[in-house]
Scaffold this motif. Sequence first.
Motif, PDB file in Angstrom:
ATOM      1  N   ARG A  13       0.922  -1.184  -0.172  1.00  9.84           N
ATOM      2  CA  ARG A  13      -0.108  -0.129  -0.028  1.00  9.84           C
ATOM      3  C   ARG A  13       0.786   1.143  -0.009  1.00  9.84           C
ATOM      4  N   LEU A  14       2.202   1.302   0.285  1.00 10.66           N
ATOM      5  CA  LEU A  14       3.089   2.110   0.089  1.00 10.66           C
ATOM      6  C   LEU A  14       4.146   1.920  -1.042  1.00 10.66           C
ATOM      7  N   SER A  15       3.511   1.342  -2.044  1.00  7.59           N
ATOM      8  CA  SER A  15       4.556   1.126  -3.004  1.00  7.59           C
ATOM      9  C   SER A  15       5.308   2.350  -3.564  1.00  7.59           C
ATOM     10  N   GLU A  16       4.791   3.520  -3.540  1.00  5.54           N
ATOM     11  CA  GLU A  16       5.639   4.521  -3.925  1.00  5.54           C
ATOM     12  C   GLU A  16       7.158   4.785  -3.203  1.00  5.54           C
ATOM     13  N   GLU A  17       6.937   4.247  -1.970  1.00  7.99           N
ATOM     14  CA  GLU A  17       8.220   4.198  -1.082  1.00  7.99           C
ATOM     15  C   GLU A  17       8.974   2.903  -1.057  1.00  7.99           C
ATOM     16  N   TRP A 231      -1.348   7.154  18.761  1.00  8.99           N
ATOM     17  CA  TRP A 231      -0.887   6.177  18.145  1.00  8.99           C
ATOM     18  C   TRP A 231      -1.276   6.372  16.536  1.00  8.99           C
ATOM     19  N   SER A 232      -0.523   6.077  15.675  1.00  7.30           N
ATOM     20  CA  SER A 232      -0.665   5.825  14.230  1.00  7.30           C
ATOM     21  C   SER A 232       0.364   5.028  13.581  1.00  7.30           C
ATOM     22  N   CYS A 233      -0.445   4.418  12.705  1.00  8.49           N
ATOM     23  CA  CYS A 233       0.375   3.480  11.599  1.00  8.49           C
ATOM     24  C   CYS A 233       0.690   4.112  10.466  1.00  8.49           C
ATOM     25  N   MET A 234       1.420   3.631   9.642  1.00  8.40           N
ATOM     26  CA  MET A 234       2.058   4.173   8.298  1.00  8.40           C
ATOM     27  C   MET A 234       1.675   3.101   7.020  1.00  8.40           C
ATOM     28  N   ASP A 235       0.414   3.023   6.884  1.00 15.10           N
ATOM     29  CA  ASP A 235       0.137   2.012   5.752  1.00 15.10           C
ATOM     30  C   ASP A 235       0.215   2.697   4.397  1.00 15.10           C
ATOM     31  N   LYS A 238      -0.425   9.000   2.498  1.00 18.41           N
ATOM     32  CA  LYS A 238      -1.046  10.152   3.348  1.00 18.41           C
ATOM     33  C   LYS A 238      -0.727   9.795   4.683  1.00 18.41           C
ATOM     34  N   GLU A 239      -0.765   8.822   5.481  1.00 17.85           N
ATOM     35  CA  GLU A 239      -0.287   8.577   6.747  1.00 17.85           C
ATOM     36  C   GLU A 239       1.170   8.617   6.715  1.00 17.85           C
ATOM     37  N   LYS A 240       1.943   8.611   5.899  1.00 18.76           N
ATOM     38  CA  LYS A 240       3.507   8.809   6.185  1.00 18.76           C
ATOM     39  C   LYS A 240       3.610  10.575   6.067  1.00 18.76           C
ATOM     40  N   ASN A 241       2.915  11.052   4.937  1.00 20.35           N
ATOM     41  CA  ASN A 241       2.949  12.561   5.222  1.00 20.35           C
ATOM     42  C   ASN A 241       2.447  13.340   6.385  1.00 20.35           C
ATOM     43  N   PHE A 242       1.552  12.593   7.155  1.00 25.40           N
ATOM     44  CA  PHE A 242       0.778  12.982   8.367  1.00 25.40           C
ATOM     45  C   PHE A 242       1.972  13.116   9.468  1.00 25.40           C
ATOM     46  N   LEU A 243       2.759  11.535   9.630  1.00 22.87           N
ATOM     47  CA  LEU A 243       3.655  11.659  10.528  1.00 22.87           C
ATOM     48  C   LEU A 243       4.762  12.678  10.212  1.00 22.87           C
ATOM     49  N   GLU A 244       5.347  12.572   9.013  1.00 28.75           N
ATOM     50  CA  GLU A 244       6.198  13.955   8.544  1.00 28.75           C
ATOM     51  C   GLU A 244       6.117  15.102   9.077  1.00 28.75           C
ATOM     52  N   GLU A 245       4.824  15.517   8.941  1.00 29.89           N
ATOM     53  CA  GLU A 245       4.251  16.955   9.366  1.00 29.89           C
ATOM     54  C   GLU A 245       4.450  17.124  10.760  1.00 29.89           C
TER      55      GLU A 245
END
Length: 257
Positions: A13-17, A231-235, A238-245
């Motif tokens: 689901r994070l194939s971009e990365e 708590w947050s996962c990184m699936d 969008k979730e990756k960018n949220f954690l980065e912010e």
Amino acid sequence: MKAVILAGGFGTRLSEETVSRPKPMIEIGGKPILWHIMNIYSVYGINEFIIAAGYKVEVLKEYFLNFYAINNDVTVDLNTGNTIIHNNGNQPKWKIHIVDTGLYTQTGGRLKRLKSWLEKEETFLFTYGDGVADIDINALLKFHKSHNKLATITSVHTPERFGRIAFEGNQITTFHEKPEHVEGWINGGYCVLNSKVFDYIENDETIWERSPMERLASEGQLFGYRHSGFWSCMDTLKEKNFLEELWNSGKAPWKVW
């Protein structure tokens, strides 16, 4: 006490990365999310980790083999070939075992492949390599010891695409992996397990979140530690960018170190 971290999935689901690295190696604030998770444990004195690797295991090995040099100043004498790594201090006191648990092994199978790395009857910590939280590990361990059962999972609230948990007091009576149109407490990882749980895992194809956890729940051996903090996962991206912010804001709730 050791912490086991699952880090072997494809992260589709994070194939971009994940086209070039396993999901736990995706960076938040310039550091792999795996590094963030290990720091959460380390605050509470947990400094020995068993990484259950699989997909692109070589990326994990290269990162930790070079960790000391990457995180310190280095002198390279090209005339003699000598190299000096200057210890800048504040290095993590981590012992890390990177174990190749297979490319296509499921979550339960990965855990069972680590059986020889964990002593008989040993209590150990277990989580996924893509979730961060401001969890109190000491409180989690205290809760686990209080009920004297085989397994504790940290339960958190989040949207409906995750597996659901039904409670009776603190005991989990049922566990359903990703049912539709139901909201409530979910599995947030950050588990405490007794090595007897290996008996609940059949083979490499066993998915930990299905038959093993369902059976533990039905036998009264699974308890849930309710975590109402962050708590947050990184699936997803969008979730990756949220954690980065959050990290860039200087107010990342999981940064307890």
